[in-house]
Motif scaffolding. Structure first.
Motif, PDB file in Angstrom:
ATOM      1  N   GLY A 195       0.807  -1.212   0.000  1.00  0.00           N
ATOM      2  CA  GLY A 195       0.000   0.000   0.000  1.00  0.00           C
ATOM      3  C   GLY A 195       0.840   1.261   0.000  1.00  0.00           C
ATOM      4  N   ASP A 196       1.943   1.250   0.744  1.00  0.00           N
ATOM      5  CA  ASP A 196       2.829   2.406   0.807  1.00  0.00           C
ATOM      6  C   ASP A 196       3.405   2.720  -0.572  1.00  0.00           C
ATOM      7  OD1 ASP A 196       4.556   4.371   2.341  1.00  0.00           O
ATOM      8  OD2 ASP A 196       6.125   3.051   1.550  1.00  0.00           O
ATOM      9  N   ALA A 197       3.968   1.711  -1.236  1.00  0.00           N
ATOM     10  CA  ALA A 197       4.570   1.926  -2.557  1.00  0.00           C
ATOM     11  C   ALA A 197       3.514   2.285  -3.597  1.00  0.00           C
ATOM     12  CB  ALA A 197       5.341   0.677  -2.985  1.00  0.00           C
ATOM     13  N   LEU A 198       2.339   1.643  -3.506  1.00  0.00           N
ATOM     14  CA  LEU A 198       1.266   1.953  -4.451  1.00  0.00           C
ATOM     15  C   LEU A 198       0.803   3.397  -4.293  1.00  0.00           C
ATOM     16  CD1 LEU A 198      -0.634   0.626  -6.623  1.00  0.00           C
ATOM     17  CD2 LEU A 198      -2.294   0.390  -4.779  1.00  0.00           C
ATOM     18  N   GLY A 199       0.664   3.845  -3.058  1.00  0.00           N
ATOM     19  CA  GLY A 199       0.231   5.217  -2.815  1.00  0.00           C
ATOM     20  C   GLY A 199       1.220   6.236  -3.341  1.00  0.00           C
ATOM     21  N   ILE A 200       2.509   5.954  -3.185  1.00  0.00           N
ATOM     22  CA  ILE A 200       3.534   6.854  -3.717  1.00  0.00           C
ATOM     23  C   ILE A 200       3.442   6.902  -5.244  1.00  0.00           C
ATOM     24  CG2 ILE A 200       6.020   7.197  -4.005  1.00  0.00           C
ATOM     25  CD1 ILE A 200       6.359   6.024  -1.172  1.00  0.00           C
ATOM     26  N   SER A 201       3.329   5.734  -5.867  1.00  0.00           N
ATOM     27  CA  SER A 201       3.194   5.687  -7.324  1.00  0.00           C
ATOM     28  C   SER A 201       1.963   6.454  -7.784  1.00  0.00           C
ATOM     29  CB  SER A 201       3.116   4.228  -7.783  1.00  0.00           C
ATOM     30  OG  SER A 201       2.974   4.148  -9.182  1.00  0.00           O
ATOM     31  N   PHE A 202       0.850   6.260  -7.086  1.00  0.00           N
ATOM     32  CA  PHE A 202      -0.406   6.921  -7.436  1.00  0.00           C
ATOM     33  C   PHE A 202      -0.246   8.443  -7.434  1.00  0.00           C
ATOM     34  CE2 PHE A 202      -4.477   8.840  -6.414  1.00  0.00           C
ATOM     35  CZ  PHE A 202      -5.373   8.167  -7.228  1.00  0.00           C
ATOM     36  N   GLN A 203       0.396   8.992  -6.393  1.00  0.00           N
ATOM     37  CA  GLN A 203       0.540  10.443  -6.296  1.00  0.00           C
ATOM     38  C   GLN A 203       1.519  10.981  -7.329  1.00  0.00           C
ATOM     39  OE1 GLN A 203      -1.366  12.564  -4.229  1.00  0.00           O
ATOM     40  NE2 GLN A 203      -0.517  13.938  -5.775  1.00  0.00           N
ATOM     41  N   ILE A 204       2.599  10.245  -7.578  1.00  0.00           N
ATOM     42  CA  ILE A 204       3.535  10.679  -8.616  1.00  0.00           C
ATOM     43  C   ILE A 204       2.817  10.776  -9.958  1.00  0.00           C
ATOM     44  CG2 ILE A 204       5.586  10.049  -9.945  1.00  0.00           C
ATOM     45  CD1 ILE A 204       6.719   8.735  -7.434  1.00  0.00           C
ATOM     46  N   ILE A 285       6.643   4.131 -12.177  1.00  0.00           N
ATOM     47  CA  ILE A 285       6.661   2.719 -12.555  1.00  0.00           C
ATOM     48  C   ILE A 285       7.492   1.907 -11.569  1.00  0.00           C
ATOM     49  CG2 ILE A 285       7.464   1.098 -14.328  1.00  0.00           C
ATOM     50  CD1 ILE A 285       6.738   3.261 -16.405  1.00  0.00           C
ATOM     51  N   ALA A 286       8.612   2.473 -11.126  1.00  0.00           N
ATOM     52  CA  ALA A 286       9.476   1.765 -10.177  1.00  0.00           C
ATOM     53  C   ALA A 286       8.745   1.499  -8.870  1.00  0.00           C
ATOM     54  CB  ALA A 286      10.750   2.576  -9.930  1.00  0.00           C
ATOM     55  N   TYR A 287       7.970   2.479  -8.394  1.00  0.00           N
ATOM     56  CA  TYR A 287       7.230   2.273  -7.149  1.00  0.00           C
ATOM     57  C   TYR A 287       6.090   1.280  -7.337  1.00  0.00           C
ATOM     58  CZ  TYR A 287       9.636   5.580  -4.121  1.00  0.00           C
ATOM     59  OH  TYR A 287      10.570   6.186  -3.331  1.00  0.00           O
ATOM     60  N   ALA A 288       5.459   1.291  -8.507  1.00  0.00           N
ATOM     61  CA  ALA A 288       4.418   0.298  -8.775  1.00  0.00           C
ATOM     62  C   ALA A 288       5.009  -1.108  -8.779  1.00  0.00           C
ATOM     63  CB  ALA A 288       3.738   0.598 -10.104  1.00  0.00           C
ATOM     64  N   ASN A 289       6.185  -1.260  -9.367  1.00  0.00           N
ATOM     65  CA  ASN A 289       6.855  -2.556  -9.361  1.00  0.00           C
ATOM     66  C   ASN A 289       7.262  -2.962  -7.953  1.00  0.00           C
ATOM     67  OD1 ASN A 289       6.620  -2.913 -12.138  1.00  0.00           O
ATOM     68  ND2 ASN A 289       8.574  -1.925 -12.579  1.00  0.00           N
ATOM     69  N   GLN A 290       7.662  -1.978  -7.162  1.00  0.00           N
ATOM     70  CA  GLN A 290       7.998  -2.243  -5.760  1.00  0.00           C
ATOM     71  C   GLN A 290       6.774  -2.747  -5.005  1.00  0.00           C
ATOM     72  OE1 GLN A 290      10.343   0.870  -3.848  1.00  0.00           O
ATOM     73  NE2 GLN A 290       9.263   0.520  -1.910  1.00  0.00           N
ATOM     74  N   ALA A 291       5.615  -2.153  -5.303  1.00  0.00           N
ATOM     75  CA  ALA A 291       4.371  -2.587  -4.661  1.00  0.00           C
ATOM     76  C   ALA A 291       4.084  -4.046  -5.002  1.00  0.00           C
ATOM     77  CB  ALA A 291       3.209  -1.696  -5.110  1.00  0.00           C
ATOM     78  N   LYS A 292       4.236  -4.394  -6.270  1.00  0.00           N
ATOM     79  CA  LYS A 292       3.970  -5.778  -6.677  1.00  0.00           C
ATOM     80  C   LYS A 292       4.958  -6.748  -6.033  1.00  0.00           C
ATOM     81  CE  LYS A 292       3.821  -4.912 -11.187  1.00  0.00           C
ATOM     82  NZ  LYS A 292       3.595  -5.173 -12.638  1.00  0.00           N
ATOM     83  N   SER A 293       6.208  -6.337  -5.937  1.00  0.00           N
ATOM     84  CA  SER A 293       7.229  -7.198  -5.325  1.00  0.00           C
ATOM     85  C   SER A 293       6.937  -7.449  -3.850  1.00  0.00           C
ATOM     86  CB  SER A 293       8.611  -6.571  -5.480  1.00  0.00           C
ATOM     87  OG  SER A 293       8.987  -6.488  -6.836  1.00  0.00           O
ATOM     88  N   ALA A 294       6.309  -6.479  -3.191  1.00  0.00           N
ATOM     89  CA  ALA A 294       6.012  -6.628  -1.759  1.00  0.00           C
ATOM     90  C   ALA A 294       5.089  -7.805  -1.490  1.00  0.00           C
ATOM     91  CB  ALA A 294       5.393  -5.339  -1.220  1.00  0.00           C
ATOM     92  N   LEU A 295       4.308  -8.196  -2.487  1.00  0.00           N
ATOM     93  CA  LEU A 295       3.344  -9.288  -2.311  1.00  0.00           C
ATOM     94  C   LEU A 295       3.932 -10.656  -2.641  1.00  0.00           C
ATOM     95  CD1 LEU A 295       0.162  -7.661  -3.917  1.00  0.00           C
ATOM     96  CD2 LEU A 295       0.782  -7.729  -1.493  1.00  0.00           C
ATOM     97  N   SER A 296       5.225 -10.717  -2.914  1.00  0.00           N
ATOM     98  CA  SER A 296       5.813 -11.950  -3.432  1.00  0.00           C
ATOM     99  C   SER A 296       5.666 -13.136  -2.485  1.00  0.00           C
ATOM    100  CB  SER A 296       7.295 -11.739  -3.752  1.00  0.00           C
ATOM    101  OG  SER A 296       8.006 -11.324  -2.592  1.00  0.00           O
ATOM    102  N   LEU A 310      -4.107  -3.707  -9.873  1.00  0.00           N
ATOM    103  CA  LEU A 310      -4.303  -2.328  -9.446  1.00  0.00           C
ATOM    104  C   LEU A 310      -3.002  -1.538  -9.567  1.00  0.00           C
ATOM    105  CD1 LEU A 310      -6.646  -2.671  -6.345  1.00  0.00           C
ATOM    106  CD2 LEU A 310      -7.180  -1.588  -8.520  1.00  0.00           C
ATOM    107  N   ALA A 311      -1.888  -2.164  -9.263  1.00  0.00           N
ATOM    108  CA  ALA A 311      -0.600  -1.499  -9.418  1.00  0.00           C
ATOM    109  C   ALA A 311      -0.336  -1.175 -10.882  1.00  0.00           C
ATOM    110  CB  ALA A 311       0.527  -2.364  -8.847  1.00  0.00           C
ATOM    111  N   ASP A 312      -0.666  -2.097 -11.767  1.00  0.00           N
ATOM    112  CA  ASP A 312      -0.516  -1.841 -13.199  1.00  0.00           C
ATOM    113  C   ASP A 312      -1.459  -0.726 -13.667  1.00  0.00           C
ATOM    114  OD1 ASP A 312       1.469  -3.767 -13.582  1.00  0.00           O
ATOM    115  OD2 ASP A 312       0.008  -5.362 -13.967  1.00  0.00           O
ATOM    116  N   PHE A 313      -2.680  -0.727 -13.105  1.00  0.00           N
ATOM    117  CA  PHE A 313      -3.653   0.298 -13.482  1.00  0.00           C
ATOM    118  C   PHE A 313      -3.163   1.689 -13.099  1.00  0.00           C
ATOM    119  CE2 PHE A 313      -6.944   3.081 -11.690  1.00  0.00           C
ATOM    120  CZ  PHE A 313      -7.588   3.451 -12.857  1.00  0.00           C
ATOM    121  N   VAL A 314      -2.579   1.809 -11.916  1.00  0.00           N
ATOM    122  CA  VAL A 314      -2.114   3.120 -11.439  1.00  0.00           C
ATOM    123  C   VAL A 314      -1.132   3.730 -12.423  1.00  0.00           C
ATOM    124  CG1 VAL A 314      -0.655   4.216  -9.685  1.00  0.00           C
ATOM    125  CG2 VAL A 314      -2.582   2.796  -8.993  1.00  0.00           C
TER     126      VAL A 314
END
Length: 319
Positions: A195-204, A285-296, A310-314
């Motif tokens: 959520g943290d990485a996704l939120g950063i990506s979303f705002q960027i 994009i880097a933060y979105a990828n970080q978000a996806k990696s967090a769920l590994s 959702l990360a890809d959508f952002v």
């Protein structure tokens, strides 16, 4: 997203029920205006998906999803007053249709409703997470007030601002989904980091689209951040590379607020000169990828795929 349709309908029903007020009809008027404006309900969707992903089968993920949306809506009402905004999601803002006092007070009402919903879950840890997130959001907004028009603001400060004002609610939304489901601590931490990485990506991406998006799809005019003298990531990058003459230009339009016709076009030229928009997109994009990696470490499932999508959508909004 069809897996969560019933839950999202339940969230919308709960939101409608808790917006009601017997004594102050302006409250449902203002909140209905915001709700009807649409929006993707991204934050409550994160809570629902996280809870179901962790195997939750109780009723309180609905309460928490509504809580997250109330906190978000309250901050929008307050932000539009602070920013003196006239448009939100393509419609006039509440402060424009009614007045600043109504917007602030209805925002306060929604904050109060959100805490009532938290308490009803009977989970003290959930209350602690969301209360801390609410304080962090306010802290981020205050930091933005002092940093937004100061050319000394660097990328480190920018990320402190958006981690507070945006990412804090994203990470709380996913974290409480795991907590209410009594998930393993490693999974709760993974959801928080997602959520943290996704939120950063979303705002960027939001800040990027202000200079490169299509007004109709944004629900606002291109260059609104520029006109409001907000020092967002693309401009921070341009200022960091600016020549003395360019620095004087940024001081005039951002710090002093003396903007003339053609200044937005000049800003766009400078952003292009230093590749600021592409660099900003790469960070999103880097933060979105970080978000996806967090769920590994969380097992694969259809609900996990929703969070990955959702990360890809952002970031797809910026591509």
């Amino acid at each position: 997203m069809s897996l969560l349709n019933d839950e999202m309908n339940a969230v919308n029903q709960l939101i409608t029920a808790r917006m009601a007020s017997k004594n102050a009809p302006r409250i449902p008027e203002v909140t209905k205006h915001l709700v009807e404006a649409g929006g993707k309900r991204l934050r409550p969707l994160l809570t629902l998906a996280a809870a179901k992903l962790c195997g939750y089968d109780g009723p309180y993920h609905i309460h928490l999803a509504a809580t997250v949306e109330f906190i978000h809506t309250a901050t929008l009402l307050h932000d539009d007053v602070v920013d003196e905004s006239a448009q939100r999601r393509g419609r006039p803002t509440a402060n424009l249709l009614w007045d600043n006092q109504s917007s602030v007070l209805v925002g306060d009402y929604l904050f109060s409703r959100s805490f009532q919903l938290m308490v009803e879950t009977g989970n003290l840890r959930v209350l602690d997470i969301l209360a801390n997130a609410s304080a962090t959001i306010a802290e981020g907004e205050v930091l933005q007030l002092t940093a937004a028009q100061n050319l000394k603001t660097n990328e480190d400060t920018y990320f402190k601002v958006i981690r507070g004002k945006t990412a804090a609610l994203f990470s709380a939304a996913t974290q409480v989904g795991g907590v209410i489901a009594s998930a393993p601590e490693s999974h709760i931490a993974a959801l928080y980091n997602y959520g943290d990485a996704l939120g950063i990506s979303f705002q960027i991406v939001d800040d990027l689209l202000d200079y490169s998006g299509v007004a109709a799809s944004l629900g606002k005019n291109i260059g609104d951040d520029f006109r409001e003298r907000k020092l967002t990531l693309p401009v921070i990058k341009a200022v960091a590379n600016a020549t003395p003459d360019e620095k004087q230009y940024w001081e005039r339009v951002i710090e002093k607020g003396k903007q003339d016709e053609g200044d937005l076009e000049t800003a766009l030229t400078l952003l292009d000169k230093y590749n600021c928009l592409d660099d900003t997109k790469d960070q999103a994009i880097a933060y979105a990828n970080q978000a996806k990696s967090a769920l590994s470490e969380i097992p694969d499932s259809e609900l996990k795929e929703i969070l990955l999508d959702l990360a890809d959508f952002v970031v797809s909004r910026a591509v």
